[in-house]
Structures are given as structure tokens and as C-alpha cells.
Design a protein around this motif. Structure first.
Motif, PDB file in Angstrom:
ATOM      1  N   ARG A   1       0.830  -1.213   0.000  1.00 26.77           N
ATOM      2  CA  ARG A   1       0.000   0.000   0.000  1.00 26.77           C
ATOM      3  C   ARG A   1       0.863   1.260   0.000  1.00 26.77           C
ATOM      4  O   ARG A   1       0.517   2.259  -0.609  1.00 26.77           O
ATOM      5  N   LEU A   2       2.026   1.147   0.673  1.00 23.67           N
ATOM      6  CA  LEU A   2       2.926   2.296   0.724  1.00 23.67           C
ATOM      7  C   LEU A   2       3.492   2.612  -0.667  1.00 23.67           C
ATOM      8  O   LEU A   2       3.602   3.776  -1.070  1.00 23.67           O
ATOM      9  N   ILE A   3       3.811   1.542  -1.412  1.00 23.55           N
ATOM     10  CA  ILE A   3       4.349   1.741  -2.756  1.00 23.55           C
ATOM     11  C   ILE A   3       3.271   2.323  -3.672  1.00 23.55           C
ATOM     12  O   ILE A   3       3.503   3.241  -4.445  1.00 23.55           O
ATOM     13  N   LYS A   4       2.051   1.783  -3.543  1.00 21.41           N
ATOM     14  CA  LYS A   4       0.936   2.220  -4.395  1.00 21.41           C
ATOM     15  C   LYS A   4       0.411   3.596  -4.004  1.00 21.41           C
ATOM     16  O   LYS A   4      -0.044   4.356  -4.845  1.00 21.41           O
ATOM     17  N   GLU A   5       0.392   3.843  -2.695  1.00 17.19           N
ATOM     18  CA  GLU A   5      -0.182   5.110  -2.213  1.00 17.19           C
ATOM     19  C   GLU A   5       0.810   5.753  -1.248  1.00 17.19           C
ATOM     20  O   GLU A   5       0.617   5.701  -0.047  1.00 17.19           O
ATOM     21  N   PRO A   6       1.901   6.340  -1.799  1.00 18.90           N
ATOM     22  CA  PRO A   6       2.967   6.865  -0.935  1.00 18.90           C
ATOM     23  C   PRO A   6       2.495   7.928   0.056  1.00 18.90           C
ATOM     24  O   PRO A   6       3.103   8.100   1.107  1.00 18.90           O
ATOM     25  N   TRP A   7       1.374   8.592  -0.299  1.00 24.77           N
ATOM     26  CA  TRP A   7       0.863   9.626   0.608  1.00 24.77           C
ATOM     27  C   TRP A   7       0.351   9.037   1.922  1.00 24.77           C
ATOM     28  O   TRP A   7       0.054   9.747   2.864  1.00 24.77           O
ATOM     29  N   ARG A   8       0.250   7.697   1.977  1.00 21.84           N
ATOM     30  CA  ARG A   8      -0.187   7.061   3.227  1.00 21.84           C
ATOM     31  C   ARG A   8       0.946   7.000   4.249  1.00 21.84           C
ATOM     32  O   ARG A   8       0.748   6.551   5.366  1.00 21.84           O
ATOM     33  N   PHE A   9       2.156   7.453   3.810  1.00 19.24           N
ATOM     34  CA  PHE A   9       3.326   7.307   4.682  1.00 19.24           C
ATOM     35  C   PHE A   9       3.073   7.815   6.099  1.00 19.24           C
ATOM     36  O   PHE A   9       3.370   7.154   7.081  1.00 19.24           O
ATOM     37  N   LYS A  10       2.471   9.020   6.180  1.00 16.46           N
ATOM     38  CA  LYS A  10       2.254   9.633   7.487  1.00 16.46           C
ATOM     39  C   LYS A  10       1.379   8.738   8.364  1.00 16.46           C
ATOM     40  O   LYS A  10       1.646   8.554   9.545  1.00 16.46           O
ATOM     41  N   ARG A  11       0.317   8.173   7.728  1.00 18.09           N
ATOM     42  CA  ARG A  11      -0.584   7.293   8.467  1.00 18.09           C
ATOM     43  C   ARG A  11       0.153   6.071   8.999  1.00 18.09           C
ATOM     44  O   ARG A  11      -0.180   5.522  10.038  1.00 18.09           O
ATOM     45  N   MET A  12       1.158   5.625   8.224  1.00 18.62           N
ATOM     46  CA  MET A  12       1.855   4.395   8.609  1.00 18.62           C
ATOM     47  C   MET A  12       2.839   4.580   9.743  1.00 18.62           C
ATOM     48  O   MET A  12       3.265   3.622  10.360  1.00 18.62           O
ATOM     49  N   THR A  13       3.231   5.822   9.965  1.00 18.51           N
ATOM     50  CA  THR A  13       4.183   6.044  11.057  1.00 18.51           C
ATOM     51  C   THR A  13       3.552   5.714  12.414  1.00 18.51           C
ATOM     52  O   THR A  13       4.242   5.678  13.415  1.00 18.51           O
ATOM     53  N   VAL A  14       2.234   5.475  12.432  1.00 25.05           N
ATOM     54  CA  VAL A  14       1.619   5.126  13.719  1.00 25.05           C
ATOM     55  C   VAL A  14       2.079   3.745  14.197  1.00 25.05           C
ATOM     56  O   VAL A  14       2.081   3.479  15.384  1.00 25.05           O
ATOM     57  N   LEU A  15       2.480   2.868  13.266  1.00 27.83           N
ATOM     58  CA  LEU A  15       2.830   1.503  13.675  1.00 27.83           C
ATOM     59  C   LEU A  15       3.984   1.459  14.687  1.00 27.83           C
ATOM     60  O   LEU A  15       3.819   0.890  15.776  1.00 27.83           O
ATOM     61  N   PRO A  16       5.160   2.073  14.369  1.00 32.92           N
ATOM     62  CA  PRO A  16       6.228   2.050  15.381  1.00 32.92           C
ATOM     63  C   PRO A  16       5.838   2.733  16.692  1.00 32.92           C
ATOM     64  O   PRO A  16       6.180   2.254  17.769  1.00 32.92           O
ATOM     65  N   VAL A  17       5.093   3.824  16.596  1.00 29.12           N
ATOM     66  CA  VAL A  17       4.668   4.531  17.818  1.00 29.12           C
ATOM     67  C   VAL A  17       3.765   3.613  18.650  1.00 29.12           C
ATOM     68  O   VAL A  17       3.911   3.499  19.874  1.00 29.12           O
ATOM     69  N   PHE A  18       2.844   2.941  17.964  1.00 32.35           N
ATOM     70  CA  PHE A  18       1.929   2.004  18.627  1.00 32.35           C
ATOM     71  C   PHE A  18       2.723   0.899  19.342  1.00 32.35           C
ATOM     72  O   PHE A  18       2.516   0.629  20.525  1.00 32.35           O
ATOM     73  N   LEU A  19       3.673   0.295  18.617  1.00 34.94           N
ATOM     74  CA  LEU A  19       4.438  -0.815  19.209  1.00 34.94           C
ATOM     75  C   LEU A  19       5.267  -0.338  20.402  1.00 34.94           C
ATOM     76  O   LEU A  19       5.354  -1.019  21.424  1.00 34.94           O
ATOM     77  N   PHE A  20       5.840   0.832  20.270  1.00 28.79           N
ATOM     78  CA  PHE A  20       6.625   1.406  21.358  1.00 28.79           C
ATOM     79  C   PHE A  20       5.755   1.566  22.611  1.00 28.79           C
ATOM     80  O   PHE A  20       6.131   1.192  23.715  1.00 28.79           O
ATOM     81  N   LYS A  21       4.561   2.090  22.410  1.00 27.84           N
ATOM     82  CA  LYS A  21       3.647   2.303  23.546  1.00 27.84           C
ATOM     83  C   LYS A  21       3.204   0.962  24.148  1.00 27.84           C
ATOM     84  O   LYS A  21       3.058   0.849  25.363  1.00 27.84           O
ATOM     85  N   VAL A  22       2.970  -0.019  23.278  1.00 22.70           N
ATOM     86  CA  VAL A  22       2.540  -1.336  23.773  1.00 22.70           C
ATOM     87  C   VAL A  22       3.641  -1.964  24.632  1.00 22.70           C
ATOM     88  O   VAL A  22       3.375  -2.510  25.706  1.00 22.70           O
ATOM     89  N   ILE A  23       4.893  -1.835  24.159  1.00 21.11           N
ATOM     90  CA  ILE A  23       6.013  -2.417  24.911  1.00 21.11           C
ATOM     91  C   ILE A  23       6.107  -1.782  26.297  1.00 21.11           C
ATOM     92  O   ILE A  23       6.341  -2.448  27.291  1.00 21.11           O
ATOM     93  N   ARG A  24       5.879  -0.470  26.332  1.00 18.52           N
ATOM     94  CA  ARG A  24       5.987   0.241  27.617  1.00 18.52           C
ATOM     95  C   ARG A  24       4.788   0.013  28.531  1.00 18.52           C
ATOM     96  O   ARG A  24       4.866   0.265  29.725  1.00 18.52           O
ATOM     97  N   GLU A  25       3.682  -0.469  27.936  1.00 26.04           N
ATOM     98  CA  GLU A  25       2.463  -0.664  28.717  1.00 26.04           C
ATOM     99  C   GLU A  25       2.662  -1.823  29.693  1.00 26.04           C
ATOM    100  O   GLU A  25       3.160  -2.867  29.306  1.00 26.04           O
TER     101      GLU A  25
END
Ligand code: UDP
Length: 237
Positions: free
Chosen positions: A212-236
Motif C-alpha cells: 500500500r505504501l508503494i501504491k499510495e505513498p501519501w499514506r506514509f504519514k498514516r503508517m508512522t503510527v505503527l512504530p509509535v503504537f508498538l513502542f507504547k505497547v512495549i511500555r504498557e
């Protein structure tokens, strides 16, 4: 049904087969229930929106739709091992419905899309009963509710994007008398071929996001939530 919780949002520990069993139960018992697809983006949105958090948790089944949820479960020693994507589940429910005789209503997407999707589904799943279709850009909500009530489907798929479709389901579920409602996002567009899905090998490697990132590069910003999400989960804790 066993549920795990990530940053306050419940996710069911299920696979396609177990959800389908539950779907059968719901339709047979006829107690209005709804399914919501969970991904990191929705979980992160719900951190700043209590109404959304409550809405997601009020669903009867939260499917682990995003790969991020599966990774979170692995990191935290949970038991969610596979994604249950909304589009696959929807099509499996259609297959089951054609075997069991459950009737379906398709609500959402632009004018003509639900109708085209219903034709494609009827070709694919012999004997499937699609009792109504309606686009998702209506003005008169009461009229749509009445239309659904009149044809009495067993299953209502709502494709109006998230969280709009979930709010719509929540608001109307008690009045609709439909056993099962499910939000399906852009699935009708995918069925019609308006949106392409990643190739199977990419899906099975959990790389649908990369496609999806290759097809719709403008989604990049939306995808940056994944590392933030995982970081928060690890700290939870
Ligand atoms: N849509 C709709 N009514 C609206 C807004 C959106 O029917 O008021 C439809 C839109 O045409 C598309 C789907 O909802 O078919 C949204 O798909 P998207 O992929 O954005 O949803 P997501 O799965 O990302 O929530």
C-alpha cells in the motif's frame, strides 16, 4: 471468546474459522451483534478519543485486522497469531451465507458500487441471497433504516469507512433487528476491482502495508503510527 487488550482496546483471540462459528451462533440466536476490525491506526486514534475507545470496546467481536496487532500480541506474550482481515472475513461470511441461506444487505460506497459488488458475489457464491444494496452517501438516514427493516437481512455489511460506519451501526443496531452488522471499510471497492489488494505472497509475509505504501505513498504519514503504537505497547504494563 478470549480477548486481549492493547492500549485499552480489546482484540479477540480468533482466527477465520472461530469467527465464522461465532457468526453462525449470532445469526441463529438473532441477538443483534456487531464486528469491528482493529488495527494500530484505530487504536492510536482511540487514545485521544474516549467515545471511539468505548465504541470499539462495545463491539461483540473485535477482529485483529492489522499486522501491528499480531506483532503486539507476540511482543506481550499474547495468543493472537494471525490477522483476520475484514475483507477475507466478509467473503468467508458470504460463502457461509450461501451455504446456510442467510440473507445479506450491502450498504455503502459510491453509487453503483454495492450493486456491482452484489453481482460479483452472486457469481462467486452460488445461491447467495443479497436482499438489498444501497450506496453510502444518503441524506435520509431513516429511509435507509426503514429499507433495511423491510427486507429483514440476517447480515448487514456497512462500507462507509471507519469510524463512521461503526458509529452508524452503533446508533442504529437496536432499531434494525439485524442479527449481525459488520463494518467493512473499502471492501466493496476491492470486490469491484476499484482498489487492488497486495499479492498473496506479500499478505502472507505480513507486507500488505508495504504494498500500500508503494501504491499510495501519501499514506506514509498514516503508517508512522505503527512504530509509535508498538513502542507504547512495549511500555504498557
Ligand atoms: N464511504 C461512504 N460514505 C461516506 C464516506 C465513505 O460510503 O460518507 C465509502 C467510500 O466510498 C469507500 C469506503 O466508504 O467505499 C471507505 O473506504 P476506506 O478504505 O477509506 O475505509 P477504511 O477501511 O480505511 O476505513
Amino acid at each position: 471468546m478470549i480477548k486481549e487488550k492493547y492500549l485499552g482496546v480489546e482484540v479477540c483471540c480468533v482466527n477465520q474459522k472461530s469467527v465464522l462459528c461465532e457468526v453462525e451462533n449470532i445469526v441463529e440466536k438473532r441477538k443483534p451483534s456487531f464486528i469491528v476490525a482493529i488495527n494500530p491506526e484505530k487504536i492510536m486514534k482511540a487514545q485521544k478519543d474516549t467515545d471511539l475507545l468505548n465504541l470499539l470496546n462495545s463491539a461483540d467481536i473485535q477482529i485483529p485486522d492489522g499486522i501491528g496487532v499480531v506483532i503486539a500480541s507476540r511482543l506481550k506474550g499474547g495468543n493472537i497469531r494471525n490477522r483476520v482481515t475484514g475483507i477475507d472475513l466478509m467473503q468467508n461470511i458470504c460463502k457461509k451465507s450461501s451455504e446456510k441461506g442467510y440473507s445479506i444487505f450491502l450498504l455503502g460506497a459510491k453509487i453503483g458500487v454495492a450493486e456491482k459488488a452484489s453481482k460479483i458475489l452472486m457469481e462467486k457464491y452460488n445461491g447467495i441471497k443479497i436482499v438489498g444494496v444501497r450506496d453510502g452517501y444518503f441524506k435520509n438516514e431513516d429511509e435507509v433504516v426503514e429499507e433495511i427493516k423491510r427486507v429483514k437481512p440476517d447480515i448487514l455489511f456497512v462500507a462507509m469507512g471507519s469510524p463512521k460506519q461503526e458509529y452508524w451501526i452503533k446508533k442504529n443496531i437496536d432499531n434494525l433487528s439485524v442479527p449481525l452488522c459488520m463494518g467493512i471499510g473499502g471492501s466493496l471497492d476491492v470486490i469491484c476491482g476499484n482498489i487492488k489488494r497486495a499479492p498473496k505472497w506479500m499478505c502472507s509475509l505480513g507486507l500488505e502495508w508495504l504494498y500500500r505504501l508503494i501504491k499510495e505513498p501519501w499514506r506514509f504519514k498514516r503508517m508512522t503510527v505503527l512504530p509509535v503504537f508498538l513502542f507504547k505497547v512495549i511500555r504498557e504494563r
